[in-house]
Design an enzyme around this catalytic site. Sequence first.
Site, PDB file in Angstrom:
ATOM      1  N   ARG A 269     114.962  22.077  68.292  1.00 27.14           N
ATOM      2  CA  ARG A 269     114.484  23.259  67.564  1.00 27.14           C
ATOM      3  C   ARG A 269     115.265  24.521  67.943  1.00 27.14           C
ATOM      4  NH1 ARG A 269     109.412  21.573  65.296  1.00 27.14           N
ATOM      5  NH2 ARG A 269     108.882  19.520  66.113  1.00 27.14           N
TER       6      ARG A 269
ATOM      7  N   TYR B 113     107.120  21.539  53.044  1.00 33.16           N
ATOM      8  CA  TYR B 113     108.034  22.611  53.411  1.00 33.16           C
ATOM      9  C   TYR B 113     107.959  23.740  52.387  1.00 33.16           C
ATOM     10  CZ  TYR B 113     110.078  19.010  56.457  1.00 33.16           C
ATOM     11  OH  TYR B 113     110.274  18.021  57.396  1.00 33.16           O
TER      12      TYR B 113
END
Length: 221
Positions: free
Chosen positions: A208, A60
């Site tokens: 999402r 990330y």
Amino acid sequence: MTSPDLTTQRTLAGRRVCAIGLGCMSLAGFYGAADDSESLRCLSAAMDLGVDHLDTAERYGSGHSESVIGAFLKQSGAKPSIATKGGIYTNPKRYYDNGPEALRASLEGSLKRLGVDHVDLYYVHRREEARPIEDVMETLVRFIDEGKIGAIGFSEIAPASLRRAHAVHPVAAVQSEYSLWTRQPELGLLQTCKELGVTLVAFSPLARGVFADTFPDPQTF
């Protein structure tokens, strides 16, 4: 949308935590530009609400999410359960490496960025297909023996691979996308986790953003 119940708890990697954790991929800008000061406020608000499990990864933002969490832990003194992941690399192109040298370097880097000497749960972010999963488990067990991780997890793993891994050492958790629009774990993974006593950690439960209060712009899906 009904407000989530943040008083419900689950056992994850031997620790009782809020049933809803905070996925920290967005702290690195995966869903649009990220602002570190806003990210710190988000982490603080999550703790205030009772969320006490943070999920991040080396991947990330090339460690940026972990660095933000590390800054938050330092300034707040909070001690949440932390899971991070290693095994995905992108230089010069995306590839997977579950070898002992690669995973050790990833874990050491994660601990340094987080500012801790131990994480509760360490996932293999993606499995390296050519490497026997039994060998990968031996590496992860060494990390447990060294006190660097509390438990072992895998992200997006097949039921057969989970069985092989679990035969070497208990696997605490499997992380897989699971929501009203993604039901793939029902094709065997849920059943295997239940049989073996492995916790399923569902990521992207709001699809999402599709199931969030504000519907996302289709151009950004």
